[in-house]
Design a protein around this motif. Structure first.
Motif, mmCIF file in Angstrom:
data_model
loop_
_atom_site.group_PDB
_atom_site.id
_atom_site.type_symbol
_atom_site.label_atom_id
_atom_site.label_comp_id
_atom_site.label_asym_id
_atom_site.label_seq_id
_atom_site.Cartn_x
_atom_site.Cartn_y
_atom_site.Cartn_z
ATOM 1 N N PRO A 96 -8.944 -7.838 30.957
ATOM 2 C CA PRO A 96 -9.745 -8.858 31.472
ATOM 3 C C PRO A 96 -10.835 -7.850 32.160
ATOM 4 O O PRO A 96 -10.413 -6.847 32.960
ATOM 5 N N SER A 155 -13.012 -8.273 34.512
ATOM 6 C CA SER A 155 -12.678 -8.375 36.451
ATOM 7 C C SER A 155 -12.042 -7.258 36.741
ATOM 8 O O SER A 155 -11.864 -6.876 37.818
ATOM 9 N N THR A 167 -20.702 -26.726 30.992
ATOM 10 C CA THR A 167 -19.341 -27.027 31.089
ATOM 11 C C THR A 167 -19.242 -28.407 31.060
ATOM 12 O O THR A 167 -17.832 -29.098 31.353
ATOM 13 N N TYR A 171 -19.582 -24.710 26.662
ATOM 14 C CA TYR A 171 -18.615 -23.910 27.180
ATOM 15 C C TYR A 171 -17.186 -24.578 27.041
ATOM 16 O O TYR A 171 -16.211 -23.745 26.971
ATOM 17 N N GLU A 230 -13.906 -20.143 24.218
ATOM 18 C CA GLU A 230 -12.878 -18.997 23.922
ATOM 19 C C GLU A 230 -12.740 -18.918 22.365
ATOM 20 O O GLU A 230 -13.125 -19.909 21.756
ATOM 21 N N THR A 267 -17.022 -15.281 26.336
ATOM 22 C CA THR A 267 -16.005 -16.423 26.810
ATOM 23 C C THR A 267 -16.872 -16.653 28.082
ATOM 24 O O THR A 267 -17.427 -16.268 28.750
ATOM 25 N N LEU A 268 -16.284 -18.154 28.438
ATOM 26 C CA LEU A 268 -16.462 -18.510 29.845
ATOM 27 C C LEU A 268 -16.241 -17.789 30.795
ATOM 28 O O LEU A 268 -16.777 -17.779 32.232
ATOM 29 N N SER A 269 -14.786 -17.191 30.862
ATOM 30 C CA SER A 269 -14.467 -16.442 31.829
ATOM 31 C C SER A 269 -15.173 -15.064 32.085
ATOM 32 O O SER A 269 -15.551 -14.666 33.168
ATOM 33 N N THR A 270 -15.722 -14.458 30.939
ATOM 34 C CA THR A 270 -16.765 -13.409 30.950
ATOM 35 C C THR A 270 -17.883 -13.953 31.688
ATOM 36 O O THR A 270 -18.344 -13.022 32.466
ATOM 37 N N ARG A 318 -18.441 -16.287 33.919
ATOM 38 C CA ARG A 318 -18.265 -16.316 35.484
ATOM 39 C C ARG A 318 -18.095 -14.924 35.905
ATOM 40 O O ARG A 318 -18.569 -14.824 37.057
ATOM 41 N N TRP A 319 -17.384 -14.092 35.423
ATOM 42 C CA TRP A 319 -17.687 -12.751 35.765
ATOM 43 C C TRP A 319 -18.985 -12.115 36.208
ATOM 44 O O TRP A 319 -19.212 -11.356 36.732
ATOM 45 N N ASP A 379 -20.606 -13.877 39.040
ATOM 46 C CA ASP A 379 -20.185 -13.224 40.064
ATOM 47 C C ASP A 379 -20.754 -12.045 40.481
ATOM 48 O O ASP A 379 -21.029 -11.759 41.715
#
Length: 327
Positions: free
Chosen positions: A21, A23, A197, A203, A208, A213-216, A218-219, A222
């Motif tokens: 990941p 992060s 979302t 999203y 995925e 990706t959505l997690s990327t 978000r990172w 942030d």
């Protein structure tokens, strides 16, 4: 439409590789990996597209840029301030050098690529401030490069599209410099990530398995916008601006399997509702990042040409006999 087969093969190769990941990695390591992947996608034997001039410059001793000037007999050509992708965290002058060379020769135009400061070391508003500095400088100095300041375009992809959209909003509020067109390729225009979302949003359908990706995302957010209150300001989330009237003509390109598709398409819709001239290129079978996937996928190559053609038409640019479009 089904996912482009060449894109699918690219994604399958990426998925088969071990991954940590983002992060959990230092930003410098992620940047090195991003640069390596972009350069590798150019293929063995890649030779940079020759132009009349490519040189690095620093604006006011603080904002590095790379200036691309095409071989053309035209005495005055459009000028482009280009901002690269990478979630405000990744990317540099090298990752998008091939894209900028192609834009310069294909429009043709003087292209100034902006090496804006990156998060998390330099959070908001560092990136947008650097890009805005470059836009204003280019408007003032366009003639120094044979450029026409009346045909100034702000162009960016992904997070770079966010910066280009923000610059168009800033120019409206500041009364200039006049921008002829804003061209946004798969842009990030909602830093809250809320629109995409929602049920049925991109999203939820493409968050995925399709590269970005959505997690990327978000990172990225942030890192660039650690203060949630900053995520709703116009410079961060143009989609949330109440009044979009009076903005320059827009070209918005979205990809079918991109998690950012919903927000980009809705931004194009809202611009049109506000009376802005909009060309929305909704490109089937593709994923995020098609501007630099042209050597991987013929469909991505055609999509980039459609994007360039739309910019050329908006700028009233003309190819002369001395301008070679393709490598």
């Amino acid at each position: 439409m089904p996912l482009d087969l060449q894109i699918r093969a690219m994604l399958e190769r990426a998925a088969a590789a071990p991954a940590i990941p983002l992060s959990q990695l230092p930003p410098a390591v992620v940047r090195d990996g991003f640069r390596a992947s972009i350069l590798a996608s150019l293929g063995e034997g890649y030779e940079p597209l020759p132009l009349a001039e490519v040189r690095d410059h620093t604006i006011d001793g603080s904002v590095p840029v790379r200036i691309y000037r095409p071989r053309t007999e035209a005495t005055s050509i459009p000028v482009v301030a280009f901002s690269h992708a990478g979630g405000w965290v990744l990317g540099d002058l090298e990752t998008h050098d091939e894209v900028c060379r192609h834009l310069s020769r294909s429009l043709p135009a003087v292209v100034v690529a902006v090496d804006y400061r990156l998060a998390p070391e330099h959070p908001y508003p560092a990136a947008v401030d650097d890009y805005w500095t470059a836009v204003c400088w280019l408007a003032e100095h366009a003639a120094d490069f044979g450029g026409d300041a009346d045909r100034l375009a702000v162009i960016g992809d992904s997070a770079g599209g966010n910066l280009a959209a923000a610059a168009a909003l800033r120019a409206r509020e500041a009364g200039g410099p006049p921008i002829a067109v804003q061209a946004l390729a798969y842009p990030t225009v909602d830093a809250t990530l809320e629109y995409g979302t929602r049920p049925g949003g991109s999203y939820t359908t493409c968050g995925e398995g399709y590269g970005l990706t959505l997690s990327t995302m978000r990172w990225f957010v942030d890192c660039y916008l650690p203060d949630p209150a900053a995520r709703i300001v116009p410079d961060a989330s143009p989609l949330l601006v109440d009044d979009l009237s009076g903005l320059p003509p827009a070209i918005v390109a979205t990809a079918e399997y991109d998690p950012l598709r919903s927000e980009g398409a809705h931004y194009a819709h809202r611009l049109a509702q506000a009376g802005v001239t909009v060309t929305h290129l909704d490109l089937d079978g593709l994923v995020h990042g098609f501007l630099y996937q042209t050597r991987v996928s013929r469909s991505a190559d055609r999509a980039r040409e459609a994007f360039v053609d739309a910019v050329r038409e908006a700028l009233g640019a003309r190819l002369d006999d001395s301008t070679e479009v393709r490598a």
